[in-house]
Write an enzyme that holds these catalytic residues in place. Sequence first.
Site, short mmCIF file in Angstrom:
data_model
loop_
_atom_site.label_atom_id
_atom_site.label_comp_id
_atom_site.label_asym_id
_atom_site.label_seq_id
_atom_site.Cartn_x
_atom_site.Cartn_y
_atom_site.Cartn_z
N VAL A 168 0.83 -1.20 0.00
CA VAL A 168 0.00 0.00 0.00
C VAL A 168 0.87 1.25 0.00
O VAL A 168 0.61 2.21 -0.72
CB VAL A 168 -0.97 0.01 1.20
CG1 VAL A 168 -1.77 1.31 1.25
CG2 VAL A 168 -1.93 -1.18 1.11
N ASP A 221 11.29 2.79 11.77
CA ASP A 221 10.87 1.45 12.17
C ASP A 221 9.84 1.58 13.28
O ASP A 221 10.15 2.10 14.36
CB ASP A 221 12.09 0.65 12.65
CG ASP A 221 11.77 -0.79 13.00
OD1 ASP A 221 10.57 -1.10 13.20
OD2 ASP A 221 12.70 -1.60 13.08
N TYR A 233 2.22 -4.23 11.36
CA TYR A 233 2.58 -5.64 11.57
C TYR A 233 1.40 -6.45 11.02
O TYR A 233 0.30 -6.38 11.57
CB TYR A 233 2.78 -5.91 13.06
CG TYR A 233 3.20 -7.32 13.41
CD1 TYR A 233 4.48 -7.57 13.91
CD2 TYR A 233 2.34 -8.40 13.27
CE1 TYR A 233 4.88 -8.85 14.25
CE2 TYR A 233 2.73 -9.69 13.59
CZ TYR A 233 4.00 -9.91 14.08
OH TYR A 233 4.39 -11.18 14.41
N THR A 234 1.62 -7.20 9.95
CA THR A 234 0.51 -7.87 9.26
C THR A 234 0.62 -9.39 9.25
O THR A 234 -0.19 -10.05 8.61
CB THR A 234 0.40 -7.38 7.81
OG1 THR A 234 1.64 -7.61 7.13
CG2 THR A 234 0.07 -5.89 7.76
N TYR A 246 -4.56 3.14 8.46
CA TYR A 246 -5.28 2.03 7.84
C TYR A 246 -5.48 0.91 8.86
O TYR A 246 -4.55 0.52 9.56
CB TYR A 246 -4.51 1.51 6.61
CG TYR A 246 -4.35 2.59 5.57
CD1 TYR A 246 -5.31 2.78 4.58
CD2 TYR A 246 -3.30 3.49 5.64
CE1 TYR A 246 -5.20 3.81 3.66
CE2 TYR A 246 -3.17 4.53 4.73
CZ TYR A 246 -4.12 4.68 3.75
OH TYR A 246 -4.01 5.70 2.85
N THR A 273 -8.35 -2.73 9.63
CA THR A 273 -8.65 -4.02 9.03
C THR A 273 -10.05 -4.52 9.35
O THR A 273 -10.63 -4.16 10.38
CB THR A 273 -7.62 -5.07 9.52
OG1 THR A 273 -7.97 -6.38 9.07
CG2 THR A 273 -7.58 -5.10 11.05
N TYR A 313 -3.67 -9.91 16.01
CA TYR A 313 -3.53 -8.90 14.96
C TYR A 313 -4.73 -7.95 14.96
O TYR A 313 -4.56 -6.73 14.99
CB TYR A 313 -3.41 -9.59 13.60
CG TYR A 313 -3.58 -8.66 12.43
CD1 TYR A 313 -2.63 -7.69 12.13
CD2 TYR A 313 -4.72 -8.73 11.62
CE1 TYR A 313 -2.80 -6.82 11.06
CE2 TYR A 313 -4.90 -7.86 10.55
CZ TYR A 313 -3.94 -6.91 10.27
OH TYR A 313 -4.12 -6.05 9.23
N TRP A 360 -8.42 -7.91 2.99
CA TRP A 360 -7.86 -8.86 2.03
C TRP A 360 -7.02 -8.15 0.97
O TRP A 360 -7.22 -8.31 -0.23
CB TRP A 360 -8.97 -9.66 1.38
CG TRP A 360 -9.76 -10.55 2.30
CD1 TRP A 360 -9.89 -10.44 3.66
CD2 TRP A 360 -10.56 -11.68 1.93
NE1 TRP A 360 -10.71 -11.42 4.15
CE2 TRP A 360 -11.15 -12.20 3.10
CE3 TRP A 360 -10.87 -12.29 0.72
CZ2 TRP A 360 -12.00 -13.32 3.11
CZ3 TRP A 360 -11.72 -13.38 0.71
CH2 TRP A 360 -12.26 -13.90 1.89
#
Length: 285
Positions: free
Chosen positions: A12, A35, A60-61, A98, A100, A124, A149
Amino acid sequence: MKVLLTGSTGQVGYELARSLQGIGEVVAVDRNVMDLSDLDQVRDAIRREKPGLIVNPAAYTAVDKAESEPELAYRINAEAPGLMAQEARLLGAAMVHYSTDYVFDGGQPAARREDDPTGPLNVYGASKLAGEQAIAAAGIPHLIFRTSWVYGMRGKNFLLTMLRLARERDELRVVADQHGAPTWSRTIADTTALVLSQAHAGGREWWVQNSGVYHLSAQGQTTWFDFTRAIVEAAGLDCRVLPITSAEYPVPAKRPQYSVMSSERLMARFCHLPDWKEALRLCMG
């Protein structure tokens, strides 16, 4: 306006680095410069650049790995965005972040709206929800885009994994009882840029009227199984795709079975979003 963009090498972030060029001076940083697991580095980067807008797609995905690394997931997904928001408040800056579909439990087969109760099933999702809450608590002008997704032609994602496996194998067995909306990374970036162009034109009053959470995912819905079939067909690969249940593919993190989100609020205020099949065709074309 100076825009500080995190995670610029992610799927993204890479698209945003292109889409945001018309918004202002984009300072795109990756984890070597900022970071998110190092909060001092996050603070120092913001104070050095003094942006008028922070855009944060970095996250962190690794959904399954987060179950064994909850502290790291929370530091990157909750503490770092919260710190960004606090620094933005000191600068008088706005923030785009962003989140989820995994903030929901997916227990009911109905498209989730922004004000529906959350209930993440895994670390998560819980860490991303905590990030949303930390930004809102800072009281700054902000947009939180929940998406789902996410895929694209770079980085690590489901599309690229399925393309690789379909070229290597004669048969793929894919979960068919989890429902969602695959969303192209470029759709996310271009929509963000369009919304921010409206914000730029509207000034401070625009942020007063429009700050908050919005669902930004492709229209329609599918399963991982049908998404895979569409990928294989679009690529012209000779690979059978067979449906399995979530129980047949055990993983450390529990996934919501139905995480479709309604993007009606975003579309009513800002712009239309494409159907997932059309976006996939454009991505693979």
